[in-house]
Write a protein that holds these residues in place. Structure first.
Motif, mmCIF file in Angstrom:
data_model
loop_
_atom_site.group_PDB
_atom_site.id
_atom_site.type_symbol
_atom_site.label_atom_id
_atom_site.label_comp_id
_atom_site.label_asym_id
_atom_site.label_seq_id
_atom_site.Cartn_x
_atom_site.Cartn_y
_atom_site.Cartn_z
ATOM 1 N N SER A 34 0.827 -1.409 -0.014
ATOM 2 C CA SER A 34 -0.325 0.423 -0.083
ATOM 3 C C SER A 34 0.422 1.339 0.245
ATOM 4 N N LEU A 35 1.766 1.049 0.498
ATOM 5 C CA LEU A 35 2.734 2.120 0.868
ATOM 6 C C LEU A 35 3.643 2.163 -0.736
ATOM 7 N N GLU A 36 3.728 1.613 -1.094
ATOM 8 C CA GLU A 36 4.400 1.291 -3.193
ATOM 9 C C GLU A 36 3.846 2.250 -3.106
ATOM 10 N N SER A 37 2.093 2.055 -3.620
ATOM 11 C CA SER A 37 1.219 2.406 -4.417
ATOM 12 C C SER A 37 0.981 3.729 -4.625
ATOM 13 N N ALA A 38 1.205 4.546 -2.897
ATOM 14 C CA ALA A 38 0.898 5.940 -3.045
ATOM 15 C C ALA A 38 2.310 6.291 -2.580
ATOM 16 N N HIS A 39 3.368 6.085 -2.534
ATOM 17 C CA HIS A 39 4.759 6.618 -2.736
ATOM 18 C C HIS A 39 5.778 5.492 -3.427
ATOM 19 N N PRO A 40 5.722 5.588 -4.532
ATOM 20 C CA PRO A 40 6.928 4.966 -5.400
ATOM 21 C C PRO A 40 8.178 5.360 -4.853
ATOM 22 N N GLY A 41 8.265 3.615 -4.765
ATOM 23 C CA GLY A 41 10.359 4.213 -4.830
ATOM 24 C C GLY A 41 10.380 3.089 -3.070
#
Length: 101
Positions: A34-41
């Protein structure tokens, strides 16, 4: 499900400078996705070969996930997740007085 994730300074470039973000997931693994989806990388900096990177510590409500199930640690609404880079090293201070033997 709302989970507060506290972001260390070194990862804030991925969150637009935010110290904390809200995310969701039933497990830490889902939270990372979920974090990756909202904050790529951000995932690449946290996870390697299916586990939390060696020098990254993740806590759920003050409990180190290495002792609670790793990425499969279950999360509940209202939990707080803290990501901390491990700090190592250090040396003796030059010129410091030494204790007598």
């Amino acid at each position: 499900m709302a989970i507060e994730v506290r972001i260390p300074t070194i990862l804030r470039t991925y969150t637009g400078g935010e110290r904390a973000v809200e995310s969701s997931g039933d497990t830490v693994a889902e939270l990372v996705e979920s974090l990756e989806s909202a904050h790529p990388g951000i995932k690449e900096r946290m996870v390697e070969d299916g586990a939390v990177r060696r020098f990254v510590n993740v806590y759920v409500n003050d409990e180190d996930i290495r002792f609670t199930g790793g990425l499969e640690t279950e999360l509940s609404d209202g939990d707080t997740v803290v990501i901390l880079p491990a700090v190592a090293g250090g040396s003796a201070v030059r010129g410091a007085a030494r204790r007598p033997a």
